[in-house]
Design an enzyme around this catalytic site. Sequence first.
Site, PDB file in Angstrom:
ATOM      1  N   ALA A 231     -50.310 -26.740 -27.561  1.00 10.76           N
ATOM      2  CA  ALA A 231     -48.991 -27.297 -27.221  1.00 10.76           C
ATOM      3  C   ALA A 231     -48.749 -28.664 -27.862  1.00 10.76           C
ATOM      4  CB  ALA A 231     -48.841 -27.377 -25.706  1.00 10.76           C
TER       5      ALA A 231
ATOM      6  N   HIS B 126     -49.578 -29.472 -30.979  1.00 10.67           N
ATOM      7  CA  HIS B 126     -49.022 -29.155 -32.300  1.00 10.67           C
ATOM      8  C   HIS B 126     -47.561 -28.686 -32.164  1.00 10.67           C
ATOM      9  CE1 HIS B 126     -53.454 -28.296 -33.115  1.00 10.67           C
ATOM     10  NE2 HIS B 126     -53.172 -29.177 -34.046  1.00 10.67           N
TER      11      HIS B 126
ATOM     12  N   LYS C  45     -52.300 -38.963 -30.733  1.00  4.84           N
ATOM     13  CA  LYS C  45     -53.650 -38.598 -30.297  1.00  4.84           C
ATOM     14  C   LYS C  45     -54.684 -39.136 -31.290  1.00  4.84           C
ATOM     15  CE  LYS C  45     -57.131 -35.701 -29.076  1.00  4.84           C
ATOM     16  NZ  LYS C  45     -57.680 -35.272 -30.327  1.00  4.84           N
TER      17      LYS C  45
HETATM   18  P1  AMP Z   1     -55.344 -31.372 -36.100  1.00  3.03           P
HETATM   19  O1  AMP Z   1     -54.953 -29.926 -36.193  1.00  3.03           O
HETATM   20  O2  AMP Z   1     -56.260 -31.680 -34.956  1.00  3.03           O
HETATM   21  O3  AMP Z   1     -55.754 -31.971 -37.408  1.00  3.03           O
HETATM   22  O4  AMP Z   1     -54.001 -32.131 -35.708  1.00  3.03           O
HETATM   23  C1  AMP Z   1     -52.830 -31.978 -36.459  1.00  3.03           C
HETATM   24  C2  AMP Z   1     -51.803 -32.943 -35.954  1.00  3.03           C
HETATM   25  O5  AMP Z   1     -51.547 -32.694 -34.583  1.00  3.03           O
HETATM   26  C3  AMP Z   1     -52.257 -34.408 -36.056  1.00  3.03           C
HETATM   27  O6  AMP Z   1     -51.133 -35.211 -36.422  1.00  3.03           O
HETATM   28  C4  AMP Z   1     -52.699 -34.703 -34.648  1.00  3.03           C
HETATM   29  O7  AMP Z   1     -52.612 -36.076 -34.309  1.00  3.03           O
HETATM   30  C5  AMP Z   1     -51.702 -33.896 -33.858  1.00  3.03           C
HETATM   31  N1  AMP Z   1     -52.201 -33.615 -32.506  1.00  3.03           N
HETATM   32  C6  AMP Z   1     -53.376 -33.033 -32.169  1.00  3.03           C
HETATM   33  N2  AMP Z   1     -53.505 -32.996 -30.821  1.00  3.03           N
HETATM   34  C7  AMP Z   1     -52.380 -33.567 -30.307  1.00  3.03           C
HETATM   35  C8  AMP Z   1     -51.912 -33.841 -28.981  1.00  3.03           C
HETATM   36  N3  AMP Z   1     -52.626 -33.518 -27.917  1.00  3.03           N
HETATM   37  N4  AMP Z   1     -50.717 -34.446 -28.844  1.00  3.03           N
HETATM   38  C9  AMP Z   1     -49.973 -34.795 -29.934  1.00  3.03           C
HETATM   39  N5  AMP Z   1     -50.361 -34.558 -31.201  1.00  3.03           N
HETATM   40  C10 AMP Z   1     -51.541 -33.958 -31.388  1.00  3.03           C
END
Ligand code: AMP
Length: 283
Positions: free
Chosen positions: A39, A41, A153
């Site tokens: 959620a 993402h 995050k």
């Molecule tokens: P990742 O797939 O973990 O590399 O994250 C992709 C994007 O989603 C990055 O910009 C993260 O900061 C963002 N993201 C991951 N988890 C969250 C969360 N719980 N709340 C908001 N954004 C998130």
Amino acid sequence: MPDRPATVRTIADLRAAILPWRARGDSVALVPTMGALHAGHVALIDRARTEARRTVVSIFVNPIQFGDARDLETYPRDEAADRAMLTAAGADLLFAPDAGEVYPRGFATRVAVDGLSRGLCGDARPGHFEGVATVVAKLFNMVRPDCAVFGEKDYQQLLVIRRLAADLDTAVRVIGHPTVREDDGLAMSSRNRRLSPDERRVAPRLYSELAGAAAAIAAGAPARAALDAARAALVAAGFGPIDYLELRDGETLACPVAPGRPARIFAAAHLGVTRLIDNVRVR
Ligand code: AMP
């Protein structure tokens, strides 16, 4: 399998898909991810859809930002479930290249953002932010979006990318979106899937201890005492090792924080085999 969003796996197909949008004058937002979508993402995609006419989501588990081969190998991957989430979220295009498309034979360039990449996760994961900055600079060049949305995050990452976007004259507007949390406060993360049921029960303590320390500091408690208390509580709850738990300037990451400046508490802590990170604003 749903046929929306369309999936492209090469840079040539990506550009071919974007070209007609640009010809119509549509604006384009990019949401870079590593998949195993949740959620958090989806919130970034929702935000992107309010910021631009078209939303491109990339899913790429970027090998050069992983220091630990085992972490890369075991990183959760589930493209079928991800595609279903992207359909529901209304993304226009999924870009899911393989590593050979992004880093062809002979690839030799690295993007390093000085200063902001030091300390916190930069110290705990050497080379991590260089890997992130390199792939994000490449994604900006591949997609040429008007804006890109990143989560708070990964707050240090957001600051690194803001700097990179400005320094490389990308003309990409970098948008930060607040952290999305489970009902019990745990920041959503693809890595939460690795938590055992017992660890999952303990994991929200990371946020509650950071929030408690932030409230204490905002109310005038000495930062050192509040951070030490939070650290001791996390260790007592079963976290360990704790990579860092620090109060830093919310824009420059400077430490100590000068009076009146924006401040945040940043933490990374291990719970079993899972490394969790979180951050909260103090002022
Ligand atoms: P990742 O797939 O973990 O590399 O994250 C992709 C994007 O989603 C990055 O910009 C993260 O900061 C963002 N993201 C991951 N988890 C969250 C969360 N719980 N709340 C908001 N954004 C998130």
